[in-house]
Scaffold this motif. Structure first.
Motif, PDB file in Angstrom:
ATOM      1  N   VAL A  52    -105.619   5.074  -9.688  1.00 57.87           N
ATOM      2  CA  VAL A  52    -106.179   4.509  -8.466  1.00 57.87           C
ATOM      3  C   VAL A  52    -105.077   4.452  -7.411  1.00 57.87           C
ATOM      4  O   VAL A  52    -105.292   4.801  -6.249  1.00 57.87           O
ATOM      5  CB  VAL A  52    -106.755   3.102  -8.743  1.00 57.87           C
ATOM      6  N   ARG A  53    -103.869   4.029  -7.844  1.00 55.18           N
ATOM      7  CA  ARG A  53    -102.669   4.024  -6.991  1.00 55.18           C
ATOM      8  C   ARG A  53    -101.473   4.339  -7.870  1.00 55.18           C
ATOM      9  O   ARG A  53    -101.387   3.865  -9.005  1.00 55.18           O
ATOM     10  CB  ARG A  53    -102.475   2.664  -6.310  1.00 55.18           C
ATOM     11  N   LEU A  54    -100.535   5.108  -7.341  1.00 57.85           N
ATOM     12  CA  LEU A  54     -99.325   5.473  -8.071  1.00 57.85           C
ATOM     13  C   LEU A  54     -98.113   5.083  -7.246  1.00 57.85           C
ATOM     14  O   LEU A  54     -98.069   5.346  -6.038  1.00 57.85           O
ATOM     15  CB  LEU A  54     -99.299   6.987  -8.344  1.00 57.85           C
ATOM     16  N   TYR A  55     -97.133   4.451  -7.905  1.00 61.73           N
ATOM     17  CA  TYR A  55     -95.931   3.975  -7.221  1.00 61.73           C
ATOM     18  C   TYR A  55     -94.667   4.544  -7.857  1.00 61.73           C
ATOM     19  O   TYR A  55     -94.541   4.597  -9.089  1.00 61.73           O
ATOM     20  CB  TYR A  55     -95.844   2.444  -7.274  1.00 61.73           C
ATOM     21  N   ASN A  56     -93.740   4.943  -7.013  1.00 61.25           N
ATOM     22  CA  ASN A  56     -92.383   5.309  -7.393  1.00 61.25           C
ATOM     23  C   ASN A  56     -91.633   3.981  -7.498  1.00 61.25           C
ATOM     24  O   ASN A  56     -91.615   3.205  -6.542  1.00 61.25           O
ATOM     25  CB  ASN A  56     -91.805   6.199  -6.291  1.00 61.25           C
ATOM     26  N   LEU A  57     -91.014   3.704  -8.636  1.00 63.62           N
ATOM     27  CA  LEU A  57     -90.312   2.429  -8.803  1.00 63.62           C
ATOM     28  C   LEU A  57     -88.878   2.481  -8.300  1.00 63.62           C
ATOM     29  O   LEU A  57     -88.119   1.531  -8.476  1.00 63.62           O
ATOM     30  CB  LEU A  57     -90.351   1.976 -10.259  1.00 63.62           C
ATOM     31  N   SER A  58     -88.505   3.580  -7.676  1.00 60.53           N
ATOM     32  CA  SER A  58     -87.163   3.730  -7.111  1.00 60.53           C
ATOM     33  C   SER A  58     -86.098   3.511  -8.182  1.00 60.53           C
ATOM     34  O   SER A  58     -85.086   2.868  -7.969  1.00 60.53           O
ATOM     35  CB  SER A  58     -86.972   2.774  -5.930  1.00 60.53           C
ATOM     36  N   ARG A  59     -86.369   4.050  -9.364  1.00 64.39           N
ATOM     37  CA  ARG A  59     -85.463   3.887 -10.510  1.00 64.39           C
ATOM     38  C   ARG A  59     -85.428   5.205 -11.282  1.00 64.39           C
ATOM     39  O   ARG A  59     -86.464   5.813 -11.518  1.00 64.39           O
ATOM     40  CB  ARG A  59     -85.988   2.767 -11.398  1.00 64.39           C
TER      41      ARG A  59
END
Length: 89
Positions: free
Chosen positions: A3-10
């Motif tokens: 539904v939503r995808l996020y880059n965790l900046s890791r």
């Protein structure tokens, strides 16, 4: 499909001694429709767990750190002021 995808900046790294390589793995977190789970030959089962119970089952400390990052960054359901930076789709 998330539904939503996020880059965790890791980005995590690990060394594979058998072929003398260092592998980098970008960390992502997704919001999904719980009815959309489809298993493949790579996975034979799944389960939805409360966060603390899931963290106790992890094999690697980096999995706990990544989960903590996800909770900190998107635990309210979005990334707030970082939404435009971290949201992939």
């Amino acid at each position: 499909m998330p539904v939503r995808l996020y880059n965790l900046s890791r980005v995590e790294s690990f060394y594979l001694h058998k072929n003398d390589t260092v592998t980098l793995v970008a960390m992502f977190a997704a919001f999904v429709d719980s009815a959309a789970v489809v298993l493949s030959e790579e996975h034979d089962d799944f389960t939805w767990l409360p966060v603390e119970e899931a963290k106790r089952k992890f094999s690697w400390p980096r999995e706990v750190r990544c989960t903590d990052d996800a909770l900190f960054l998107i635990g309210t359901g979005n990334a707030g002021a970082l939404e435009d930076v971290l949201r992939v789709c």
